[in-house]
Design an enzyme around this catalytic site. Structure first.
Site, mmCIF file in Angstrom:
data_model
loop_
_atom_site.group_PDB
_atom_site.id
_atom_site.type_symbol
_atom_site.label_atom_id
_atom_site.label_comp_id
_atom_site.label_asym_id
_atom_site.label_seq_id
_atom_site.Cartn_x
_atom_site.Cartn_y
_atom_site.Cartn_z
ATOM 1 N N GLY A 37 0.817 -1.198 0.000
ATOM 2 C CA GLY A 37 0.000 0.000 0.000
ATOM 3 C C GLY A 37 0.855 1.254 0.000
ATOM 4 N N CYS A 38 0.225 2.403 -0.202
ATOM 5 C CA CYS A 38 0.968 3.667 -0.326
ATOM 6 C C CYS A 38 1.609 4.074 0.998
ATOM 7 C CB CYS A 38 0.046 4.767 -0.861
ATOM 8 S SG CYS A 38 -1.489 4.985 0.072
ATOM 9 N N TYR A 39 0.808 4.149 2.052
ATOM 10 C CA TYR A 39 1.369 4.545 3.344
ATOM 11 C C TYR A 39 2.383 3.525 3.872
ATOM 12 C CZ TYR A 39 -2.197 8.206 3.601
ATOM 13 O OH TYR A 39 -2.973 9.303 3.352
#
Length: 217
Positions: free
Chosen positions: A139-141
């Site tokens: 995921g991005c975070y």
């Protein structure tokens, strides 16, 4: 047909060893990809196909740029045909099934193949990714939080029980293309707000990665 899909297609178009043979969509079947995404005009001469039309079992690799819950249902049949999978959704990111089901609010359809999935953070798992049958794209975070922690953990710069604060911001494109009032330009432009205050579904993914980093050092 989302932002992840069009960015994936852009990246694949420049890869010297990739030939994109089919692009699927349940809702946009029959529409030319160049008409749906004008930025890809002149790059792809393909139309969206249904899964039955696409014959994905003939591919070497299938990328899932789909909503959470789709890849986990389609993956077993592809794996049985020796097709490798790169999943850009969250279906294979978390190894602990009850934790995944708690945060994503659905029952996992393929818990038996979760152990085969390699977490796709290449800075940490490059060798394993090269031989993986399933790559779970981070995921991005979790990516932006884990990458700066990696060298700090490797060099022993973090003290035991030291609290970690990750101050992350995301543009509204991260919410995808779905119609959402909070993502409209008039609502979000020149604006800033916190969300997921009670807990973000990327938190268990970040915790899992940190624990893995500690275990490998």
């Amino acid at each position: 047909t989302g932002y992840t899909g069009v960015e994936l297609l852009r990246l694949l178009s420049t890869h010297p060893n990739v030939e994109v043979t089919s692009i699927t969509s349940r809702s946009e079947a029959g529409i030319a990809i160049a008409d749906y995404f004008p930025s890809l005009r002149g790059i792809y001469d393909l139309t969206f196909q249904t899964l039955d039309q696409a014959r994905l079992e003939q591919c070497d690799v299938v990328f899932f740029a789909t909503p959470n819950g789709v890849a986990m249902k389609e993956a077993p049949a592809l794996l049985n045909q020796n097709v490798r999978i790169v999943d850009l959704s969250a279906d294979f990111r978390i190894q602990d099934i009850p934790t995944w089901e708690q945060w994503y609010g659905m029952r996992h359809a393929s818990p038996d193949i979760i152990p085969q999935a390699v977490y796709g953070l290449s800075e940490m798992n490059r060798d394993a990714i090269a031989n993986a049958r399933i790559v779970a794209n981070p995921g991005c975070y979790p990516t932006c939080v884990s990458l700066p922690l990696l060298p700090l953990l490797q060099q022993g710069r973090l003290k035991a029980h030291m609290p970690l604060i990750a101050d992350c911001k995301s543009g509204v494109s991260g919410a995808g293309r779905k119609g959402n009032i909070g993502s409209l330009l008039c609502e979000a432009g020149d604006n800033f707000k916190a969300y997921g205050i009670g807990g973000h579904r990327h938190l268990p993914e970040i915790k899992q990665t940190i624990q893995s980093l500690k275990a490998n050092i």
